[in-house]
Scaffold this motif. Structure first.
Motif, PDB file in Angstrom:
ATOM      1  N   SER A  15      -2.644   7.522   6.501  1.00  0.00           N
ATOM      2  CA  SER A  15      -3.574   8.166   5.088  1.00  0.00           C
ATOM      3  C   SER A  15      -2.658   8.607   3.748  1.00  0.00           C
ATOM      4  O   SER A  15      -3.011   9.123   3.301  1.00  0.00           O
ATOM      5  CB  SER A  15      -4.700   8.390   6.052  1.00  0.00           C
ATOM      6  OG  SER A  15      -3.091   9.844   6.895  1.00  0.00           O
ATOM      7  N   LYS A  20      -1.003   4.361   1.625  1.00  0.00           N
ATOM      8  CA  LYS A  20      -2.189   3.839   1.424  1.00  0.00           C
ATOM      9  C   LYS A  20      -2.113   2.750   0.280  1.00  0.00           C
ATOM     10  O   LYS A  20      -3.143   1.786   0.143  1.00  0.00           O
ATOM     11  CB  LYS A  20      -3.409   5.548   0.651  1.00  0.00           C
ATOM     12  CG  LYS A  20      -3.712   5.711   1.830  1.00  0.00           C
ATOM     13  CD  LYS A  20      -5.092   5.174   2.140  1.00  0.00           C
ATOM     14  CE  LYS A  20      -6.336   6.246   2.681  1.00  0.00           C
ATOM     15  NZ  LYS A  20      -7.562   5.117   3.376  1.00  0.00           N
ATOM     16  N   HIS A 182      -3.894   8.863  -3.887  1.00  0.00           N
ATOM     17  CA  HIS A 182      -3.429   9.536  -2.530  1.00  0.00           C
ATOM     18  C   HIS A 182      -2.556  10.230  -2.454  1.00  0.00           C
ATOM     19  O   HIS A 182      -2.474  10.624  -1.194  1.00  0.00           O
ATOM     20  CB  HIS A 182      -4.082   8.642  -1.776  1.00  0.00           C
ATOM     21  CG  HIS A 182      -5.170   7.271  -1.129  1.00  0.00           C
ATOM     22  ND1 HIS A 182      -5.999   7.600  -1.195  1.00  0.00           N
ATOM     23  CD2 HIS A 182      -5.506   6.239  -2.457  1.00  0.00           C
ATOM     24  CE1 HIS A 182      -7.097   7.073  -1.404  1.00  0.00           C
ATOM     25  NE2 HIS A 182      -6.650   5.903  -1.737  1.00  0.00           N
ATOM     26  N   ASN A 184      -0.489  13.617  -2.217  1.00  0.00           N
ATOM     27  CA  ASN A 184      -0.417  15.497  -1.944  1.00  0.00           C
ATOM     28  C   ASN A 184      -0.940  16.285  -3.013  1.00  0.00           C
ATOM     29  O   ASN A 184       0.434  16.276  -3.081  1.00  0.00           O
ATOM     30  CB  ASN A 184       0.735  15.444  -0.730  1.00  0.00           C
ATOM     31  CG  ASN A 184      -0.249  16.974  -0.099  1.00  0.00           C
ATOM     32  OD1 ASN A 184      -1.307  17.498  -0.882  1.00  0.00           O
ATOM     33  ND2 ASN A 184       0.753  17.924   0.245  1.00  0.00           N
ATOM     34  N   TRP A 316      -7.120   8.132 -10.934  1.00  0.00           N
ATOM     35  CA  TRP A 316      -7.578   8.225  -9.910  1.00  0.00           C
ATOM     36  C   TRP A 316      -7.350   9.721  -9.106  1.00  0.00           C
ATOM     37  O   TRP A 316      -8.825  10.244  -8.508  1.00  0.00           O
ATOM     38  CB  TRP A 316      -6.209   7.846  -8.580  1.00  0.00           C
ATOM     39  CG  TRP A 316      -6.869   7.565  -7.333  1.00  0.00           C
ATOM     40  CD1 TRP A 316      -7.420   7.012  -6.711  1.00  0.00           C
ATOM     41  CD2 TRP A 316      -6.783   8.864  -6.729  1.00  0.00           C
ATOM     42  NE1 TRP A 316      -7.704   6.919  -5.276  1.00  0.00           N
ATOM     43  CE2 TRP A 316      -7.530   8.889  -4.457  1.00  0.00           C
ATOM     44  CE3 TRP A 316      -5.953  10.458  -6.250  1.00  0.00           C
ATOM     45  CZ2 TRP A 316      -7.758   9.093  -4.698  1.00  0.00           C
ATOM     46  CZ3 TRP A 316      -6.344  11.303  -5.211  1.00  0.00           C
ATOM     47  CH2 TRP A 316      -6.833  10.347  -3.788  1.00  0.00           C
ATOM     48  N   ASN A 320     -11.153  10.990  -8.518  1.00  0.00           N
ATOM     49  CA  ASN A 320     -11.393  11.419  -6.211  1.00  0.00           C
ATOM     50  C   ASN A 320     -11.386  13.321  -6.912  1.00  0.00           C
ATOM     51  O   ASN A 320     -10.444  13.299  -5.366  1.00  0.00           O
ATOM     52  CB  ASN A 320     -10.635  10.135  -5.898  1.00  0.00           C
ATOM     53  CG  ASN A 320     -11.189   8.869  -6.265  1.00  0.00           C
ATOM     54  OD1 ASN A 320     -11.809   8.563  -5.394  1.00  0.00           O
ATOM     55  ND2 ASN A 320     -10.116   8.213  -7.255  1.00  0.00           N
ATOM     56  N   ALA A 324      -9.732  14.988  -2.843  1.00  0.00           N
ATOM     57  CA  ALA A 324      -8.172  14.154  -2.803  1.00  0.00           C
ATOM     58  C   ALA A 324      -8.035  15.689  -1.908  1.00  0.00           C
ATOM     59  O   ALA A 324      -8.187  16.881  -1.706  1.00  0.00           O
ATOM     60  CB  ALA A 324      -8.154  14.341  -4.349  1.00  0.00           C
ATOM     61  N   ARG A 325      -6.341  15.239  -1.892  1.00  0.00           N
ATOM     62  CA  ARG A 325      -6.130  16.586  -0.880  1.00  0.00           C
ATOM     63  C   ARG A 325      -5.076  17.486  -1.871  1.00  0.00           C
ATOM     64  O   ARG A 325      -3.943  17.037  -2.946  1.00  0.00           O
ATOM     65  CB  ARG A 325      -3.954  15.607  -0.217  1.00  0.00           C
ATOM     66  CG  ARG A 325      -4.906  14.930   1.277  1.00  0.00           C
ATOM     67  CD  ARG A 325      -3.945  15.093   1.542  1.00  0.00           C
ATOM     68  NE  ARG A 325      -2.591  14.032   1.027  1.00  0.00           N
ATOM     69  CZ  ARG A 325      -2.083  13.100   1.192  1.00  0.00           C
ATOM     70  NH1 ARG A 325      -1.437  13.247   2.289  1.00  0.00           N
ATOM     71  NH2 ARG A 325      -1.383  12.123   0.772  1.00  0.00           N
TER      72      ARG A 325
END
Length: 329
Positions: A15, A20, A182, A184, A316, A320, A324-325
């Motif tokens: 992940s 990803k 994706h 961090n 992105w 998102n 998102a993180r």
């Protein structure tokens, strides 16, 4: 990997940013193409919620569940410069445990091939540039992340030992700084590009200055996660040597942190005050790595232009943001 035999590819850290990226490429490239899924392949993207790889028993259960023929080992305890400086023992121990459990279990279960993901921080701090695959063990790594660096460097040692003692087909990849969808974006632990994207977004949203830590002068090679994904898939299928391969854009494609910040300001459409906090640490000034070995083995590769990849990453993040993180802002 041959076309005739069924393959099960287990990606640990599935992940994360690179996991990803690989999942995206496997799902979007034409089936049977150089980077696309093969008709006989099953891809498993495992996450830490499925198994804590620091635990040998959980690692064995994961292998027994999926029975992988091939492993791309991406799972790691990672963070940016300041997190690395703060948690040296945690980074050392957690990564040593994960790597040891994955490699030991893969050997026990007769897994056909494992590629582990290293980092350019494994290289010595004092070394002649550009970095290449022969220079990993020529001296101690930079003191700012020696815990993480030694844990990752040990994987190369283990790969050679497993090959010599048991004949295992274990190898490793050394990417330069990775960014993309994706990522961090948690400001506490993020690497430079996602941290700056998030900071710039917040500055725009809150109408506050966008302040970049450091002078902006250090240079880095950045690789887009979707490009890196293709290189991992190439290495899985076409490279069978124990020696690591640097997966990177060319050393002529170094970008300064100021160039990165400028590109982010443009992509986020930030119009406010923007400055550098020169009281903050810069880290290493530059650590250029050569991708000569990679290109000779692959026969060339088209990298996504930096500005295009960065714009896609910012888009992105903005699209998102809620998923998102981002940490607790």
């Amino acid at each position: 990997m041959t076309d005739s035999n069924p393959a099960v590819v287990l990606v640990t850290g599935g992940s994360g940013l690179v996991g990803k990226g690989i999942e995206h490429i496997i799902n979007t490239e034409p089936v049977g193409s150089r980077f696309g899924k093969r008709p006989n392949e099953t891809w498993i993207f495992a996450t830490s919620s499925e198994a804590d790889l620091r635990d040998p028993e959980q690692t064995r259960k994961l292998f027994d569940k999926y029975k992988p023929t091939h492993v791309i080992h991406l799972a790691a305890m990672v963070g940016g410069l300041f997190k690395n400086m703060k948690y040296k023992l945690t980074f050392l121990r957690d990564n040593v445990l994960m790597n040891d459990n994955v490699l030991h279990t893969a050997c026990e279960r007769k897994t056909q091939k494992v590629i582990s993901c290293l980092s350019t921080c494994v290289f010595p701090d004092k070394v002649e540039y550009p970095l290449d695959e022969t220079k990993i063990h020529l001296g101690p790594p930079h003191s700012s992340n020696f815990g993480y660096a030694h844990a990752k460097r040990l994987v190369d040692v283990q790969n050679h030992a497993y090959k010599e003692e048991f004949g295992c087909n274990f190898t490793s990849a050394i990417p330069t700084n990775v960014f993309g969808p994706h990522d961090n974006f948690d400001l506490e632990g993020a690497h430079v590009i996602p941290a700056l994207i998030h900071k710039c977004y917040l500055a725009k949203k809150n109408n506050t200055p966008f302040i970049v830590a450091g002078t902006g002068k250090p240079l880095r090679q950045f690789i887009y996660s979707y490009d890196l994904a293709k290189l991992f898939i190439w290495q899985l299928r076409e490279y069978d040597d124990v020696e690591p391969v640097i997966l990177s854009v060319g050393e002529d494609e170094e970008v300064s942190i100021k160039d990165v910040a400028d590109a982010i300001v443009k992509a986020v459409d930030f119009k406010g005050e923007y400055a550098f906090d020169t009281t903050r640490a810069d880290g290493q000034f530059r650590k250029p790595a050569s991708n000569k070995k990679l290109l000779e083995l692959m026969g060339g590769f088209e990298f996504t232009p930096f500005d295009q990849a960065l714009a896609a990453s910012v888009k992105w993040f903005l699209d998102n943001y809620n998923n998102a993180r981002t940490g607790n802002v």
